[in-house]
Design a protein around this motif. Sequence first.
Motif, PDB file in Angstrom:
ATOM      1  N   LEU A 138       0.831  -1.207   0.000  1.00 29.16           N
ATOM      2  CA  LEU A 138       0.000   0.000   0.000  1.00 29.16           C
ATOM      3  C   LEU A 138       0.865   1.256   0.000  1.00 29.16           C
ATOM      4  CD1 LEU A 138      -3.308   0.611   1.703  1.00 29.16           C
ATOM      5  CD2 LEU A 138      -1.496   2.237   2.203  1.00 29.16           C
ATOM      6  N   TYR A 139       0.543   2.140  -0.916  1.00 29.41           N
ATOM      7  CA  TYR A 139       1.188   3.456  -0.989  1.00 29.41           C
ATOM      8  C   TYR A 139       0.082   4.499  -1.031  1.00 29.41           C
ATOM      9  CZ  TYR A 139       3.723   7.459  -2.974  1.00 29.41           C
ATOM     10  OH  TYR A 139       4.257   8.700  -3.195  1.00 29.41           O
ATOM     11  N   LEU A 140       0.200   5.515  -0.179  1.00 32.03           N
ATOM     12  CA  LEU A 140      -0.819   6.555  -0.139  1.00 32.03           C
ATOM     13  C   LEU A 140      -0.132   7.909  -0.012  1.00 32.03           C
ATOM     14  CD1 LEU A 140      -4.182   6.381   1.790  1.00 32.03           C
ATOM     15  CD2 LEU A 140      -2.878   8.511   1.686  1.00 32.03           C
ATOM     16  N   LEU A 200      -3.576   5.057   7.859  1.00 33.54           N
ATOM     17  CA  LEU A 200      -3.726   3.633   7.536  1.00 33.54           C
ATOM     18  C   LEU A 200      -5.107   3.127   7.954  1.00 33.54           C
ATOM     19  CD1 LEU A 200      -2.594   0.983   6.486  1.00 33.54           C
ATOM     20  CD2 LEU A 200      -1.461   0.645   8.706  1.00 33.54           C
ATOM     21  N   ALA A 225      -7.620   4.271   5.429  1.00 34.44           N
ATOM     22  CA  ALA A 225      -7.557   3.484   4.195  1.00 34.44           C
ATOM     23  C   ALA A 225      -8.272   2.147   4.376  1.00 34.44           C
ATOM     24  CB  ALA A 225      -6.103   3.256   3.784  1.00 34.44           C
ATOM     25  N   PRO A 245      -6.121   4.522  -1.415  1.00 32.31           N
ATOM     26  CA  PRO A 245      -4.675   4.394  -1.610  1.00 32.31           C
ATOM     27  C   PRO A 245      -4.273   4.833  -3.015  1.00 32.31           C
ATOM     28  CG  PRO A 245      -5.640   2.352  -0.747  1.00 32.31           C
ATOM     29  CD  PRO A 245      -6.775   3.231  -1.165  1.00 32.31           C
ATOM     30  N   SER A 246      -3.071   5.352  -3.151  1.00 31.19           N
ATOM     31  CA  SER A 246      -2.556   5.709  -4.469  1.00 31.19           C
ATOM     32  C   SER A 246      -2.227   4.463  -5.271  1.00 31.19           C
ATOM     33  CB  SER A 246      -1.310   6.592  -4.316  1.00 31.19           C
ATOM     34  OG  SER A 246      -1.592   7.721  -3.512  1.00 31.19           O
TER      35      SER A 246
END
Length: 254
Positions: A10-12, A50, A53, A60-61
Motif C-alpha cells: 500500500l502506498y498513499l 492507515l 484506508a 490508496p494511491s
Amino acid sequence: MGTLLEIQHLYLAYHTRSGETPALEDINLCVDSGEFVSLVGPSGCGKSTLLSAIAHLQEPSSGNILIHSELLENKTAPVGYMFQHDQLLEWRTVLSNACLGLEIQKKLTKENLTYVHHLLEAYGLDQFQNHYPSQLSGGMRQRAALIRTMALKPEILLLDEPFSALDYQTRLQVSDEIYSILKKAGKTAILVTHDISEAISLGDRVVVLSKRPGHVLRDIPIDFGSERMPLKVRKHPNFQQYFQEIWEVMTREE
C-alpha cells in the motif's frame, strides 16, 4: 484463525498545490480473525491514515486492501471506528446514541434494537440507557461509544487512540474492560496508540511504523502465555523486555 485483512504494497500520498506528499509507503500487513494488533510510531507517521484506508475513507494511491481475500474496492468496508473522543451526541440518551449508526444506515429493525439492549446489559449500561452523556463518567461514555460501534456488527474494529482523553487510572480500567469485551466477542481489532505500554498490554502483536512516509519497521509478536488481561501483563517479567525492544526500534529510526 484465518486471515481476515491483508494489505499489499500500500502506498498513499496526499496531493497539494506544491506536489505529492507521501504518507504511507509499501505497507504490507496481515491480520487474522480475532487478532488484536497495536500500531505504534512517531507522530505524523501515518497510523491514522492507515486506519482511514482500511475503512475505505481514503483511497490508496496504489496497492491492495483485501478482506476475506476480496478487494475492498467499491465495497462498504465491514469495519467499526472508535475515535479519540467518544463523539456522543449530548442531546441524545445513551440508548439513542447507541442506535445512531443503525438509524443512519436504516437498519434499526426490531431484531437490531433487541441486540442493542443486549449490549447495554452486557456492558453494564442497561440502567443508564435513558441518561444523557453529560451524566456519565468518562469510562461509561467510552463503553456507550463502543456499543454504538458494536451495534453495527463490524468484522474489524479500528481504534484510533480511544483512551487518550481519559485520565490515567480510568484509561487503564477502560482499556482492560474493552479488551475483555472484544476478546469475548471474538472481534478483530487494530489499535493506534502513542503509548508503548498500552500497545504491548493490549496487542497480540505490535507493529512499529517508521517516520513519514510510514512503512513497517518491525512486527513483534507479544506472548504472555495464559496471563493476558492488560492490567496484569504489565507486571509480567517479559513486559519490560518488549518495551525495550520496541523503544530501540523507534529511537533507532530518529
